[in-house]
Design a protein around this motif. Structure first.
Motif, PDB file in Angstrom:
ATOM      1  N   ASP A   1       0.974  -1.183  -0.046  1.00 26.52           N
ATOM      2  CA  ASP A   1      -0.027  -0.293   0.017  1.00 26.52           C
ATOM      3  C   ASP A   1       1.130   0.978   0.194  1.00 26.52           C
ATOM      4  N   GLN A   2       2.220   1.143   0.130  1.00 22.91           N
ATOM      5  CA  GLN A   2       2.965   2.461   0.027  1.00 22.91           C
ATOM      6  C   GLN A   2       4.149   2.057  -1.142  1.00 22.91           C
ATOM      7  N   ILE A   3       3.674   1.452  -2.100  1.00 27.23           N
ATOM      8  CA  ILE A   3       4.842   1.240  -3.427  1.00 27.23           C
ATOM      9  C   ILE A   3       4.551   2.281  -4.272  1.00 27.23           C
ATOM     10  N   LYS A   4       3.421   2.988  -4.194  1.00 24.91           N
ATOM     11  CA  LYS A   4       3.433   4.435  -5.255  1.00 24.91           C
ATOM     12  C   LYS A   4       3.012   5.360  -4.556  1.00 24.91           C
ATOM     13  N   SER A   5       3.978   5.483  -3.399  1.00 22.80           N
ATOM     14  CA  SER A   5       3.931   6.441  -2.262  1.00 22.80           C
ATOM     15  C   SER A   5       4.470   7.067  -3.514  1.00 22.80           C
ATOM     16  N   ALA A   6       4.750   8.529  -2.647  1.00 16.69           N
ATOM     17  CA  ALA A   6       5.933  10.025  -3.397  1.00 16.69           C
ATOM     18  C   ALA A   6       7.540   9.150  -2.919  1.00 16.69           C
ATOM     19  N   ALA A   7       7.442   9.163  -1.092  1.00 15.04           N
ATOM     20  CA  ALA A   7       8.182   8.613  -0.717  1.00 15.04           C
ATOM     21  C   ALA A   7       9.075   7.377  -1.501  1.00 15.04           C
ATOM     22  N   TYR A   8       8.619   6.208  -2.071  1.00 11.79           N
ATOM     23  CA  TYR A   8       8.964   5.583  -3.098  1.00 11.79           C
ATOM     24  C   TYR A   8       9.126   5.466  -4.282  1.00 11.79           C
ATOM     25  N   LEU A   9       8.141   6.423  -5.094  1.00  8.55           N
ATOM     26  CA  LEU A   9       8.293   6.879  -6.484  1.00  8.55           C
ATOM     27  C   LEU A   9       9.637   7.625  -6.786  1.00  8.55           C
ATOM     28  N   ALA A  10      10.279   8.132  -5.792  1.00 10.33           N
ATOM     29  CA  ALA A  10      11.090   9.151  -5.568  1.00 10.33           C
ATOM     30  C   ALA A  10      12.306   8.453  -5.477  1.00 10.33           C
ATOM     31  N   VAL A  11      12.220   7.755  -5.171  1.00  9.13           N
ATOM     32  CA  VAL A  11      13.710   5.858  -5.172  1.00  9.13           C
ATOM     33  C   VAL A  11      13.562   4.943  -6.899  1.00  9.13           C
ATOM     34  N   ASN A  12      12.559   4.708  -7.184  1.00  7.90           N
ATOM     35  CA  ASN A  12      11.744   4.099  -7.972  1.00  7.90           C
ATOM     36  C   ASN A  12      10.467   4.743  -8.928  1.00  7.90           C
TER      37      ASN A  12
END
Length: 209
Positions: free
Chosen positions: A36-47
């Motif tokens: 539920d966090q894989i499309k979060s802004a924090a992770y999208l900044a990584v990938n």
């Protein structure tokens, strides 16, 4: 904090990289990304693809499992997992054969689609049976991708064989079974399985990311 951060979910291809990291033997920090966090802004900044796994090493991000395996072998020469001079042809050939034709053929077959004979030349793998035959020939004639020595290519190629076999997406032919048994006997493989088995995250479909 370690120089290397590993972003993963144990119900993903991150298991490939966990194994590679255990083979390398260098310290790393793990960030488990719940689905539920894989499309979060924090992770999208990584990938920006919103997929795991990924690594960040000294500020540089690497994604795609084959690329991560090759990168970790290169930056960890003491682990002895990068190819020697006479191994490079086989190492790169088969690692990227697994990343391209093998994964495409197995994935397409798993969802019930295969190219018609007249369109096989449009696809890098031709057809599923050819992929199986090519891998069988490779592993019938040698113990590891580069011959008699385990390298990072075996982490990736082995994973692309073992996971589909586990779910009936590749046949359990003799050469595949013997290769699987050699790989699964490795201490690093067992450690990686134990570590991922202890991580509790929300359920998700296998290899969703």
């Amino acid at each position: 904090m370690a120089d290397l951060i590993f972003y993963t979910n144990p119900q993903s291809r991150g298991r490939i990289i966990r194994w590679m990291l255990e083979e390398v033997g260098q310290p790393y920090d793990t960030e488990v990304i719940a689905y539920d966090q894989i499309k979060s802004a924090a992770y999208l900044a990584v990938n920006p693809m919103g997929k795991v796994p990924a690594i960040k090493h000294r500020g540089h991000v690497v994604t795609e499992c084959a690329a991560i395996c090759a990168y970790l072998a290169d930056v960890s020469p003491d682990a002895g997992l990068a190819p020697r001079g006479d191994e490079k042809a086989d190492y790169y050939r088969w690692m990227f054969y697994a990343a391209g034709p093998v994964e495409a053929a197995v994935s397409n077959k798993a969802v019930g689609w295969e190219p018609t004979p007249e369109r096989e030349r449009m696809f890098g793998y031709g057809n599923f049976d050819k992929v199986v035959a090519v891998l069988d020939e490779l592993l019938t004639n040698r113990d590891y991708v580069c011959g008699d020595r385990f390298t990072a290519a075996d982490v990736y190629v082995g994973s692309q064989i073992m996971f589909p076999m586990q779910f009936g997406m590749l046949p359990e032919i003799g050469s595949f079974v013997r290769y699987r048994d050699r790989l699964q006997a490795r201490d690093a493989y067992r450690r990686a399985q134990d570590i991922d088995g202890q991580i509790a995250v929300q359920p998700a479909e296998p290899q969703e990311a």
